[in-house]
Design a protein around this motif. Structure first.
Motif, mmCIF file in Angstrom:
data_model
loop_
_atom_site.group_PDB
_atom_site.id
_atom_site.type_symbol
_atom_site.label_atom_id
_atom_site.label_comp_id
_atom_site.label_asym_id
_atom_site.label_seq_id
_atom_site.Cartn_x
_atom_site.Cartn_y
_atom_site.Cartn_z
ATOM 1 N N THR A 205 0.833 -1.209 0.000
ATOM 2 C CA THR A 205 0.000 0.000 0.000
ATOM 3 C C THR A 205 0.868 1.261 0.000
ATOM 4 N N LYS A 206 2.161 1.085 -0.302
ATOM 5 C CA LYS A 206 3.119 2.171 -0.508
ATOM 6 C C LYS A 206 3.409 2.995 0.743
ATOM 7 N N ASP A 207 3.207 2.382 1.919
ATOM 8 C CA ASP A 207 3.648 2.996 3.174
ATOM 9 C C ASP A 207 5.043 2.454 3.447
ATOM 10 N N TYR A 208 6.022 2.995 2.722
ATOM 11 C CA TYR A 208 7.364 2.420 2.761
ATOM 12 C C TYR A 208 8.057 2.624 4.099
ATOM 13 N N VAL A 209 7.811 3.741 4.740
ATOM 14 C CA VAL A 209 8.412 3.991 6.055
ATOM 15 C C VAL A 209 7.865 2.988 7.077
ATOM 16 N N GLY A 210 6.540 2.837 7.101
ATOM 17 C CA GLY A 210 5.941 1.876 8.016
ATOM 18 C C GLY A 210 6.365 0.453 7.702
ATOM 19 N N ALA A 211 6.458 0.135 6.420
ATOM 20 C CA ALA A 211 6.891 -1.202 6.011
ATOM 21 C C ALA A 211 8.294 -1.485 6.517
ATOM 22 N N LEU A 212 9.179 -0.523 6.347
ATOM 23 C CA LEU A 212 10.559 -0.719 6.758
ATOM 24 C C LEU A 212 10.656 -0.951 8.262
ATOM 25 N N GLN A 213 9.870 -0.227 9.039
ATOM 26 C CA GLN A 213 9.892 -0.403 10.498
ATOM 27 C C GLN A 213 9.478 -1.827 10.873
ATOM 28 N N ASP A 214 8.398 -2.311 10.266
ATOM 29 C CA ASP A 214 7.931 -3.660 10.595
ATOM 30 C C ASP A 214 8.895 -4.733 10.096
ATOM 31 N N LEU A 215 9.431 -4.548 8.901
ATOM 32 C CA LEU A 215 10.339 -5.556 8.359
ATOM 33 C C LEU A 215 11.652 -5.582 9.123
ATOM 34 N N ASP A 216 12.115 -4.422 9.568
ATOM 35 C CA ASP A 216 13.288 -4.381 10.450
ATOM 36 C C ASP A 216 13.037 -5.186 11.718
ATOM 37 N N LYS A 217 11.857 -4.998 12.298
ATOM 38 C CA LYS A 217 11.524 -5.693 13.549
ATOM 39 C C LYS A 217 11.459 -7.200 13.315
ATOM 40 N N CYS A 218 10.866 -7.612 12.203
ATOM 41 C CA CYS A 218 10.789 -9.036 11.895
ATOM 42 C C CYS A 218 12.179 -9.646 11.783
ATOM 43 N N ILE A 219 13.072 -8.960 11.076
ATOM 44 C CA ILE A 219 14.420 -9.493 10.874
ATOM 45 C C ILE A 219 15.207 -9.502 12.174
ATOM 46 N N THR A 220 14.949 -8.538 13.061
ATOM 47 C CA THR A 220 15.575 -8.561 14.378
ATOM 48 C C THR A 220 15.163 -9.821 15.143
ATOM 49 N N LEU A 221 13.907 -10.199 14.997
ATOM 50 C CA LEU A 221 13.393 -11.392 15.686
ATOM 51 C C LEU A 221 13.763 -12.686 14.974
ATOM 52 N N ASP A 222 13.866 -12.625 13.640
ATOM 53 C CA ASP A 222 14.161 -13.825 12.844
ATOM 54 C C ASP A 222 14.963 -13.415 11.616
ATOM 55 N N SER A 223 16.260 -13.416 11.758
ATOM 56 C CA SER A 223 17.126 -12.918 10.680
ATOM 57 C C SER A 223 17.198 -13.883 9.506
ATOM 58 N N SER A 224 16.678 -15.109 9.663
ATOM 59 C CA SER A 224 16.765 -16.100 8.589
ATOM 60 C C SER A 224 15.622 -15.997 7.592
ATOM 61 N N ASN A 225 14.666 -15.099 7.824
ATOM 62 C CA ASN A 225 13.487 -14.991 6.965
ATOM 63 C C ASN A 225 13.868 -14.339 5.635
ATOM 64 N N VAL A 226 14.127 -15.159 4.633
ATOM 65 C CA VAL A 226 14.649 -14.681 3.346
ATOM 66 C C VAL A 226 13.650 -13.758 2.653
ATOM 67 N N GLN A 227 12.379 -14.138 2.647
ATOM 68 C CA GLN A 227 11.371 -13.326 1.969
ATOM 69 C C GLN A 227 11.292 -11.934 2.570
ATOM 70 N N THR A 228 11.448 -11.838 3.873
ATOM 71 C CA THR A 228 11.379 -10.528 4.526
ATOM 72 C C THR A 228 12.562 -9.664 4.127
ATOM 73 N N HIS A 229 13.727 -10.257 3.933
ATOM 74 C CA HIS A 229 14.879 -9.487 3.443
ATOM 75 C C HIS A 229 14.584 -8.923 2.051
ATOM 76 N N TYR A 230 13.934 -9.728 1.209
ATOM 77 C CA TYR A 230 13.578 -9.253 -0.131
ATOM 78 C C TYR A 230 12.565 -8.104 -0.045
ATOM 79 N N ASN A 231 11.556 -8.276 0.797
ATOM 80 C CA ASN A 231 10.562 -7.215 0.960
ATOM 81 C C ASN A 231 11.201 -5.941 1.515
ATOM 82 N N ARG A 232 12.132 -6.118 2.449
ATOM 83 C CA ARG A 232 12.800 -4.944 3.001
ATOM 84 C C ARG A 232 13.649 -4.248 1.944
ATOM 85 N N ALA A 233 14.284 -5.031 1.071
ATOM 86 C CA ALA A 233 15.067 -4.432 -0.011
ATOM 87 C C ALA A 233 14.187 -3.560 -0.895
ATOM 88 N N GLN A 234 12.947 -4.001 -1.142
ATOM 89 C CA GLN A 234 12.033 -3.193 -1.946
ATOM 90 C C GLN A 234 11.695 -1.879 -1.239
#
Length: 304
Positions: A205-234
């Protein structure tokens, strides 16, 4: 479903009519299984089946061992055998359904969950599992109905709220989906999947700032989540944080080499960093592996 990892005492009675050697081997396997010594459990149960091919309990136990070690494809024939022999295991259809879900046989999984719901209509997990199968088969409205029931039976499971949120998001019910994902995170602030899915929803929904905050938090909790790294790169790309986007793309390509979407994204990241040669190499590789041709990029790379 704590009771799926232990077998009932009544199984030992069943074995009394069979060969002693098969029963002893089965008992050895059961003891190993219950202390999670899956290697010795599997060795003993396979010997038990060789000693008595009619030992249905042993097929079920072997299915559980495969299931517990994530070998779902191998588990399915043993659960098939258990059902064929009409053995009284309450959750065998659930276990087979989950196994089929993992091998992407969603129609088969749905059929098993349909049976399991009828057998245990007060167990929330059965509706949640059926909802997931329905969502995979693009029946999001049916999935939401199942998630509704699961939440009514157990409102404190964050996965149920997330499942319903994803289905609502697929139907473009964005505000309702966001509320469900917020609820999942409120129930468990350490729920990595909740942040991953809410982050993806914000990204789309193009809320990139909010997306980045949530994806950062996910990776902090589970750094092995490959799909989340891809989403964060976007998200990082759209926020012009190209260096961090490059790092995430590189991480994803370790486990997904040749992935056209990731290569295409990395190509787009490389250009503003001034890495023109690398950008064009990634672009041509992405096309080779199935990405769309982009005439403007091709002309640029031919002229550089």
């Amino acid at each position: 479903m704590k009771n799926i990892i232990f077998l009932y005492a009544s199984l030992l009675f069943y074995l009394s009519a069979h060969s002693q050697s098969s029963g002893q081997l089965y008992n050895e396997s059961l003891k190993s299984y219950n202390v999670k010594d899956f290697y010795h459990a599997l060795t003993s149960v396979e010997k038990s089946i060789l000693a008595d091919s009619g030992n249905g309990n042993a097929y079920y136990l072997r299915g559980l061992i495969y299931f517990s070690t994530y070998r779902y494809k191998q588990a399915i024939p043993d659960f098939d055998k258990t059902i064929e022999l009409n053995l009284p295991f309450d959750h065998v259809h659930y276990l087979r359904g989950v196994s089929k879900d993992h091998v992407q046989d969603f129609k088969g999984a749905l059929a098993d969950f349909e049976i399991q719901v009828k057998l245990s209509p007060r167990e929330a997990e059965n509706y949640y599992s059926r909802g997931n199968a329905r969502r995979e088969l693009n029946d999001c409205r049916g999935a939401i109905a199942d998630f509704d029931t699961a939440i009514t039976l157990n409102p404190n499971a964050p996965t149920y709220w997330t499942g319903r949120g994803i289905a609502k998001f697929t139907l473009k019910q964005f505000p309702e989906a966001a509320k469900d994902m917020d609820k999942a995170i409120a129930l468990d602030s350490g729920f990595a999947e909740g942040y991953a899915n809410r982050g993806l929803a914000k990204l789309l929904t193009k809320d990139y700032v909010g997306a980045l905050q949530d994806l950062d938090k996910c990776i902090t909790l589970d750094s092995s989540n490959v799909q989340t790294h891809y989403n964060r790169a976007q998200a990082e790309y759209w926020l012009k944080d190209y260096q961090d986007a490059l790092v995430d793309c590189n991480f994803v390509l370790i486990s997904r080499p040749g992935n056209p979407q990731v290569l295409s994204l990395r190509s787009s990241v490389q250009l503003p960093l001034g890495n023109k040669k690398e950008a064009c190499h990634d672009y041509w590789q992405s096309v080779l592996f199935g990405a769309k041709h982009l005439p403007a990029v091709e002309n640029y790379c031919r002229l550089k």
